[in-house]
Scaffold this active site. Structure first.
Site, short mmCIF file in Angstrom:
data_model
loop_
_atom_site.label_atom_id
_atom_site.label_comp_id
_atom_site.label_asym_id
_atom_site.label_seq_id
_atom_site.Cartn_x
_atom_site.Cartn_y
_atom_site.Cartn_z
N HIS A 83 0.82 -1.21 0.00
CA HIS A 83 0.00 0.00 0.00
C HIS A 83 0.86 1.27 0.00
CE1 HIS A 83 0.15 -0.06 4.54
NE2 HIS A 83 0.10 1.24 4.38
N ASP A 219 1.23 -7.70 2.39
CA ASP A 219 1.35 -6.26 2.10
C ASP A 219 2.81 -5.82 1.95
OD1 ASP A 219 0.93 -3.57 1.81
OD2 ASP A 219 -0.47 -3.40 3.49
N SER A 628 3.93 2.28 8.43
CA SER A 628 3.78 1.27 7.39
C SER A 628 5.10 1.06 6.68
CB SER A 628 2.74 1.70 6.38
OG SER A 628 1.48 1.36 6.86
#
Ligand code: ARG
Ligand code: GLU
Length: 693
Positions: A83, A219, A628
């Protein structure tokens, strides 16, 4: 006597930061090392952060504007989340070359894809510069003089730190300006896409599973940082060479078990752990519910458009993901704050503070003054939320103002980028809905003059939007990209979308923003004192600074949790769960054929564990948005996972952390390696890494 000792013990314990809470500055990590070592950390403060020799900080990077990345080879190989690379992966995608759906695997450096505008920053050093920044500043100074003095000092500090180098530097306030740190970084500008799994892996579970546990998302994405021949930052050039970092992470093939120590090294964006009850109450009761409702509508409209048309699905994939992301986070946050009773606990602390401060003139009426200021701020903050979330949701007017603000030479590129991913049908419906809601909630003083009457005369918001979109030349403006600069400027100037944008922006700049800024400056000034007071009142408490997009260390352990009465979540998931969730009818759960084959053949290579492959795990590390792509490390500093999320129930940790239920979510590094090797067939990338058992 015994009772007193017990009481004393209880007091000191309750004053300490609760276990695992906190985002600590790497340069000051020495203070935390004893606590970390008692939980399983095996390294020294110098291993984490050092200016004089290579340390693990050299292997953590800030990726783009809002993510973290980590270096895993001596040739600049970088891992981050899918992402985080999503915008880049999407930018390289089209209907016939759909890397979002199919994934992308460069089979040699020549196939890597450059990403103009993407940067990777490596921290060179951080220094406490409080004395220099506050030089000449006194408590008695008026705020404006204080601000000007600080700005001047900051400029000098930055100039001294960067003189004669190509470093970039910032000075950031901590604890509301009680302390200042300088951060010096090297910013690399040639960053190429190396690999990304299909979205059905990298975004597996989509927005349904987002912020949720149990989770099965792979991810990750892979990039490579390039530098000039001298290893220094350089603009993109085919002649650039892979960046050679001072240090990169070893990768552990061993994995983690419940109870294992882990730590996270990365760039959390923004937290507000010391907020007053009023501010938390606004977030949970007003701000979040309204913003959630606005986004619910927007997502419904976008979703309908995407379902009707494949091209629109791709065009709006990245936009929808980011709208949905905060939308869901706010829901969890509002619930979490309620569940924890944060407002009540904060009120109790404020009461205690007032009692403590009763005989201290510097602090005595602080809390009352802050309460007052929050009352004054409320309508303006509410209007700002609507200006940003409702008016700001309209793409056309946003484009009109961006285009107007941009220099002539930038306009064609801006237009091309906009129209590549634009659906006027979606935007017109969004505009109608957002304008209706804006008019329904905001008092006249926060609406541009005459606007409400115009909408009414047009026959209501929907009719108004129809007419706006029918008249604006920017709606179907693909030809604008080829227009001569003068004609474009003329079109732009009289376009109704530009004029509407101008009216709303002017209203914001005159009636909303200045008051917000004035009141918030005053609030920050008082928080500075409140913070200082809290530190005096609770001398035994280890205060950690709020996140502000600077490098931090969090630590904790792999642990399940109880999301509700009678339920306990395990801390790890596996490939079996991916297959269980498989549903070819739903885009986000449509497991790729190749992954099915690998599963059926049990072709897991060295990544097998108990007949499956580990996929994700949760731990008690205190993280936030921006973390992230952060490396999740074991006690020896080896990479065991990539942080990519928190659980829904944890998101209130931005205002109050609860060790019982707050969990960060990481993709197990073994799943990443398995996918690169077996799904992507890009095993050559593993040869570059240092993988240890
Ligand atoms: N919740 C994660 C974060 O805050 C992941 C977001 C991307 N995924 C998504 N399904 N929208 O960034
Ligand atoms: N997904 C988030 C990010 O992009 C991390 C999740 C969180 O907010 O903790 O940084």
């Amino acid at each position: 006597m015994k009772r007193n000792i017990v009481l004393l013990l209880f007091l000191t314990l309750s004053l300490r930061v609760s276990a695992d809470e906190g985002m600590w500055l790497p340069g000051l990590i020495g203070d935390r090392i004893p606590a970390m070592r008692s939980q399983g950390f095996r390294l020294t403060a110098d291993d984490v952060y050092s200016v004089n020799r290579a340390s693990l900080k050299d292997a953590v990077v800030r990726f783009g504007r809002g993510c973290t990345g980590n270096l895993v080879s001596d040739r600049g190989l970088l891992l981050t989340n899918h992402h985080c690379g999503y915008g880049q992966i999407q930018a390289h995608s089209s209907v016939d070359r759909d890397y979002l759906t199919d994934g992308f695997w460069a089979m040699s450096p020549a196939e890597e894809l450059p990403n103009p505008g993407l940067t990777v920053s490596v921290l060179v050093r951080m220094d406490d510069v409080t004395d220099r920044v506050l030089g000449g500043v006194t408590d008695a100074m008026p705020d404006s003089v204080r601000a000007a003095t600080i700005a001047r000092n900051v400029k000098a500090v930055i100039a001294a730190a960067t003189e004669g180098t190509d470093y970039e530097a910032t000075v950031e306030p901590f604890y509301y300006g009680n302390q200042y740190f300088l951060f010096v970084s090297e910013v690399y500008r040639d960053v190429r896409l190396v690999a990304a799994p299909p979205s059905a892996v990298g975004k597996f579970g989509g927005d349904t599973d987002n912020w949720m546990w149990p989770r099965h998302t792979g991810d990750f994405s892979v990039f490579r940082v390039y530098a000039g021949k001298d290893n220094r930052p350089a603009d993109y050039s085919p002649d650039n060479v892979p960046y050679r970092p001072r240090r990169y992470f070893e990768v552990s093939a061993r994995g983690v078990n419940e109870g294992d120590f882990t730590w996270v090294y990365g760039y959390p964006g923004r937290t507000s752990e010391y907020l007053l009850s009023d501010a938390v109450d606004y977030i949970a009761r007003v701000g979040n519910p309204h913003k959630i409702a606005l986004r619910t509508e927007r997502l419904r409209i976008i979703g309908e458009g995407q379902a009707a048309d494949v091209r629109t699905r791709i065009q709006y994939a990245s936009k929808a993901a980011s709208v949905a992301n905060a939308w869901k986070k706010w829901q969890g946050e509002a619930r979490g704050v309620d569940r924890l009773g944060t407002v009540g606990r904060k009120r109790a602390l404020e009461q205690e503070f007032m009692r403590w401060a009763a005989d201290k003139p510097a602090y005595r009426d602080l809390v009352d003054r802050l309460h007052c200021l929050y009352d004054t701020l409320q309508p303006y903050a509410f209007a700002r939320d609507y200006w940003a979330e409702a008016f700001g949701a309209i793409e056309l007017t946003k484009f009109a103002s961006d285009l107007s603000a941009a220099g002539e030479e930038k306009r064609p590129a801006l237009a091309a980028k906009f129209y590549k991913d634009y659906s006027p049908a979606i935007d017109r419906r969004v505009a109608a809905e957002m304008l209706a809601r804006y008019l329904n909630t905001q008092p006249g003083r926060f609406v541009p003059e005459g606007f409400a009457a115009e909408v009414e005369a047009a026959g209501g918001p929907a009719a108004y939007a129809d007419s706006l979109f029918a008249r604006s030349a920017l709606v179907a403006g693909e030809c604008l990209a080829d227009m001569a600069p003068d004609s474009l400027a003329a079109v732009l100037r009289r376009d109704p979308a530009t004029m509407l944008a101008r009216r709303f922006n002017r209203l914001y700049a005159t009636a909303i923003y200045p008051e917000c800024r004035r009141i918030e400056r005053e609030i920050t000034r008082l928080y500075r004192l409140y913070m200082r007071g809290l530190m005096e009142m609770q001398p035994g408490r280890a205060f950690y600074p709020d996140a502000n997009s600077t490098l931090r260390v969090s630590y904790g352990r792999v642990a399940g949790y109880r999301p509700a009465d009678g339920i306990r979540y395990l801390p790890v998931t596996t490939l079996c769960g991916v297959i269980e969730k498989d549903d070819p009818a739903i885009y986000d759960y449509d497991v790729p054929e190749r992954l099915h084959e690998l599963y059926t053949a049990r072709d897991f290579g060295r990544w097998a564990e108990e007949g499956t492959v580990p996929v994700a795990f949760i731990a008690t590390n205190h993280t936030s948005g921006g973390n992230s792509g952060s490396p999740v490390l074991d006690g020896r500093g080896r990479l065991v996972g990539l942080n990519f999320d928190r659980t829904w129930e944890s998101t209130m940790s931005d205002v109050e952390y609860d060790p019982e239920i707050c969990r960060n979510i990481a993709v197990d590094i073994r799943y990443v390696l398995f996918l690169i090797e077996k799904l992507g067939g890009a095993g050559y990338l593993l040869d570059e890494m240092r993988i240890v058992d």
